[in-house]
Design a protein around this motif. Structure first.
Motif, PDB file in Angstrom:
ATOM      1  N   MET A   1       0.821  -1.220   0.000  1.00 13.02           N
ATOM      2  CA  MET A   1       0.000   0.000   0.000  1.00 13.02           C
ATOM      3  C   MET A   1       0.853   1.268   0.000  1.00 13.02           C
ATOM      4  O   MET A   1       0.415   2.319  -0.444  1.00 13.02           O
ATOM      5  CB  MET A   1      -0.892   0.046   1.251  1.00 13.02           C
ATOM      6  CG  MET A   1      -2.015  -0.933   1.266  1.00 13.02           C
ATOM      7  SD  MET A   1      -3.405  -0.461   0.190  1.00 13.02           S
ATOM      8  CE  MET A   1      -4.203   0.827   1.192  1.00 13.02           C
ATOM      9  N   ASN A   2       2.070   1.165   0.538  1.00 12.33           N
ATOM     10  CA  ASN A   2       2.948   2.344   0.614  1.00 12.33           C
ATOM     11  C   ASN A   2       3.591   2.686  -0.721  1.00 12.33           C
ATOM     12  O   ASN A   2       4.217   3.726  -0.837  1.00 12.33           O
ATOM     13  CB  ASN A   2       4.079   2.096   1.617  1.00 12.33           C
ATOM     14  CG  ASN A   2       3.573   2.135   3.022  1.00 12.33           C
ATOM     15  OD1 ASN A   2       2.725   2.953   3.344  1.00 12.33           O
ATOM     16  ND2 ASN A   2       4.072   1.252   3.851  1.00 12.33           N
TER      17      ASN A   2
ATOM     18  N   ARG B   1     -15.081   5.949  -1.076  1.00  5.25           N
ATOM     19  CA  ARG B   1     -15.337   4.989   0.000  1.00  5.25           C
ATOM     20  C   ARG B   1     -14.700   3.636  -0.305  1.00  5.25           C
ATOM     21  O   ARG B   1     -14.317   2.912   0.620  1.00  5.25           O
ATOM     22  CB  ARG B   1     -16.845   4.884   0.246  1.00  5.25           C
ATOM     23  CG  ARG B   1     -17.358   6.180   0.853  1.00  5.25           C
ATOM     24  CD  ARG B   1     -18.819   6.161   1.225  1.00  5.25           C
ATOM     25  NE  ARG B   1     -19.173   7.460   1.811  1.00  5.25           N
ATOM     26  CZ  ARG B   1     -20.386   7.795   2.222  1.00  5.25           C
ATOM     27  NH1 ARG B   1     -21.380   6.929   2.117  1.00  5.25           N
ATOM     28  NH2 ARG B   1     -20.607   8.998   2.746  1.00  5.25           N
TER      29      ARG B   1
ATOM     30  N   ASP C   1     -11.788   3.393  -1.693  1.00  8.01           N
ATOM     31  CA  ASP C   1     -10.409   3.619  -1.236  1.00  8.01           C
ATOM     32  C   ASP C   1     -10.319   3.503   0.285  1.00  8.01           C
ATOM     33  O   ASP C   1      -9.381   2.902   0.822  1.00  8.01           O
ATOM     34  CB  ASP C   1      -9.924   5.019  -1.643  1.00  8.01           C
ATOM     35  CG  ASP C   1      -9.582   5.099  -3.127  1.00  8.01           C
ATOM     36  OD1 ASP C   1      -9.459   4.041  -3.773  1.00  8.01           O
ATOM     37  OD2 ASP C   1      -9.443   6.229  -3.643  1.00  8.01           O
ATOM     38  N   MET C   2     -11.275   4.124   0.976  1.00  8.98           N
ATOM     39  CA  MET C   2     -11.264   4.066   2.441  1.00  8.98           C
ATOM     40  C   MET C   2     -11.401   2.624   2.920  1.00  8.98           C
ATOM     41  O   MET C   2     -10.691   2.184   3.827  1.00  8.98           O
ATOM     42  CB  MET C   2     -12.399   4.933   3.015  1.00  8.98           C
ATOM     43  CG  MET C   2     -12.179   6.428   2.832  1.00  8.98           C
ATOM     44  SD  MET C   2     -13.694   7.445   3.139  1.00  8.98           S
ATOM     45  CE  MET C   2     -13.818   7.355   4.920  1.00  8.98           C
TER      46      MET C   2
ATOM     47  N   ARG D   1     -10.710  -0.211   1.291  1.00  5.71           N
ATOM     48  CA  ARG D   1      -9.523  -1.010   0.984  1.00  5.71           C
ATOM     49  C   ARG D   1      -8.419  -0.729   1.996  1.00  5.71           C
ATOM     50  O   ARG D   1      -7.778  -1.638   2.520  1.00  5.71           O
ATOM     51  CB  ARG D   1      -9.032  -0.691  -0.424  1.00  5.71           C
ATOM     52  CG  ARG D   1      -8.050  -1.706  -0.943  1.00  5.71           C
ATOM     53  CD  ARG D   1      -7.547  -1.329  -2.312  1.00  5.71           C
ATOM     54  NE  ARG D   1      -6.872  -0.046  -2.262  1.00  5.71           N
ATOM     55  CZ  ARG D   1      -6.929   0.884  -3.215  1.00  5.71           C
ATOM     56  NH1 ARG D   1      -7.640   0.692  -4.291  1.00  5.71           N
ATOM     57  NH2 ARG D   1      -6.291   2.017  -3.081  1.00  5.71           N
ATOM     58  N   SER D   2      -8.252   0.561   2.283  1.00  8.16           N
ATOM     59  CA  SER D   2      -7.213   0.944   3.221  1.00  8.16           C
ATOM     60  C   SER D   2      -7.458   0.338   4.610  1.00  8.16           C
ATOM     61  O   SER D   2      -6.543  -0.179   5.251  1.00  8.16           O
ATOM     62  CB  SER D   2      -7.151   2.467   3.273  1.00  8.16           C
ATOM     63  OG  SER D   2      -6.622   2.913   4.482  1.00  8.16           O
ATOM     64  N   VAL D   3      -8.703   0.387   5.050  1.00  5.46           N
ATOM     65  CA  VAL D   3      -8.997  -0.096   6.399  1.00  5.46           C
ATOM     66  C   VAL D   3      -8.893  -1.627   6.463  1.00  5.46           C
ATOM     67  O   VAL D   3      -8.400  -2.180   7.454  1.00  5.46           O
ATOM     68  CB  VAL D   3     -10.368   0.460   6.874  1.00  5.46           C
ATOM     69  CG1 VAL D   3     -11.482  -0.523   6.716  1.00  5.46           C
ATOM     70  CG2 VAL D   3     -10.288   0.947   8.299  1.00  5.46           C
TER      71      VAL D   3
ATOM     72  N   GLN E   1      -5.081  -2.449   6.449  1.00  3.97           N
ATOM     73  CA  GLN E   1      -4.392  -2.029   7.670  1.00  3.97           C
ATOM     74  C   GLN E   1      -4.820  -2.860   8.883  1.00  3.97           C
ATOM     75  O   GLN E   1      -3.991  -3.279   9.687  1.00  3.97           O
ATOM     76  CB  GLN E   1      -4.673  -0.544   7.904  1.00  3.97           C
ATOM     77  CG  GLN E   1      -3.574   0.193   8.621  1.00  3.97           C
ATOM     78  CD  GLN E   1      -2.266   0.230   7.842  1.00  3.97           C
ATOM     79  OE1 GLN E   1      -2.269   0.462   6.645  1.00  3.97           O
ATOM     80  NE2 GLN E   1      -1.163  -0.018   8.524  1.00  3.97           N
ATOM     81  N   MET E   2      -6.131  -3.093   8.997  1.00  4.75           N
ATOM     82  CA  MET E   2      -6.604  -3.844  10.167  1.00  4.75           C
ATOM     83  C   MET E   2      -6.130  -5.300  10.110  1.00  4.75           C
ATOM     84  O   MET E   2      -5.785  -5.874  11.141  1.00  4.75           O
ATOM     85  CB  MET E   2      -8.135  -3.789  10.255  1.00  4.75           C
ATOM     86  CG  MET E   2      -8.704  -2.429  10.610  1.00  4.75           C
ATOM     87  SD  MET E   2      -8.083  -1.739  12.195  1.00  4.75           S
ATOM     88  CE  MET E   2      -6.893  -0.549  11.575  1.00  4.75           C
TER      89      MET E   2
END
Lengths: 214, 214
Positions: free
Chosen positions: B122-123, B163, B165-166, B168-170, B173-174
């Motif tokens: 992701m980075n 949303r 994107d949000m 996928r990110s969550v 990360q979780m």
């Protein structure tokens, strides 16, 4: 006395330069991949131990960068907390949580590095704790978290914590992606940091108030 | 013929070893901080160009790691999509989005590295695109995203993407934080990957269905 003032100014300018250089390098390459020596060199310091001399360890340096921004963020928190005081609408407290940081990021000009610096810290559990601790000692942040908790009193504690983790992760990551897009000139759906924050706040209100499966 | 089979088996074992070594090293240190030469060495290959010989560039290697897992994940997607087919309840499609990955991660044993490998990707915007492309070519993933879009047809397109994107990110990360906690023996609020995914799904239903500020 005169000489001492000039020396103090020079030391302050060096410190500022080191902080700005370190923030950019950490944001670009990750906190662990950059040494204090490399930062000293990139900041044009003849002495390769300049970072150590002025700041101490890398953890101290990370804390100093976080602090550099926290005063202005705390000022903005004060205004928004005053407006939210006594509210039982969770959105008001989420606004207090998001906008102080995004307003500040929007004020930094282009390119800025703070959002990507924060995202890099998320990858390192110990440094992340340093920054979280740093922001938890802010009196306004305490008020915001208390306000939020009161609105969410019906959630089981572990779900409240879990959603807090989810929210923090999404705030940090979305800000970093927005900052990168703006810096690289990539088109963004949201024209400003303010509008980007509105979309973030909308989503977080939903995330925090969603029904819980038992 | 016999000799050829033995050679093929040895090559496959070498490839598997390189993939597992690279996944762990990328997860621990970041994709950019590890060279193909370092991976070859850590995998005990006498020849430091073994990674290049077996996989090509680093991007090819990242794609090969992603593919190694994608077959099993796709199988699980198939089952859940069959159950969700025709549903207009957004939760059913979010289940299809989350559980195939979390079920697979739960099956990998302790310690696993896949979730942290994904988080490291992701980075890096270019490598992230590789993995997103890779999963978008999955027929089941297409069905899931179509099902989700139909349930969310009232959302303006840019909000739906935002949303996405949000979410996928969550998810990424979780999962990475849960995987790290399990690997390090840190106590977790959720006892299993299944329960952890339930909390994630609850939150994402709220995030995706939240009212939109115009």
């Amino acid at each position: 006395m005169m000489a001492k003032t000039v020396r103090t100014q020079r030391v302050n300018a060096t410190r500022e330069l080191i902080l700005a250089t370190a923030e950019r390098m950490f944001a670009e390459r990750g906190v662990h991949e950059v040494s204090n020596r490399q930062i000293s060199e990139a900041a044009g310091q003849g002495n390769n131990t300049a970072v150590g001399y002025h700041f101490g360890t890398k953890t101290d340096l990370v804390r100093a960068i976080a602090r550099k921004h926290s005063e202005q963020i705390e000022e903005r928190r004060k205004e928004l907390v005053a407006a939210a005081e006594g509210s039982t609408d969770v959105r008001d407290w989420i606004v207090c949580l998001v906008r102080p940081a995004t307003d500040h990021m929007g004020s930094l000009g282009v390119p800025s590095w703070l959002a990507r610096f924060n995202a890099q810290l998320m990858n390192d559990p110990s440094l992340r704790e340093v920054v979280i601790e740093e922001s938890l000692t802010s009196p306004m942040m305490r008020k915001i978290l208390d306000g939020l908790s009161e609105c969410l009193a019906d959630l089981p504690l572990e779900v409240r914590l879990e959603r807090g983790d989810m929210a923090r992760s999404v705030i940090v990551q979305m800000c970093a992606e927005y900052e990168r897009a703006v810096a690289e000139g990539t088109p963004t759906a949201r024209a400003t940091w303010h509008d980007m924050a509105t979309g973030l706040i909308d989503g977080l209100v939903g995330l925090w108030t969603a029904p819980v499966t038992r």
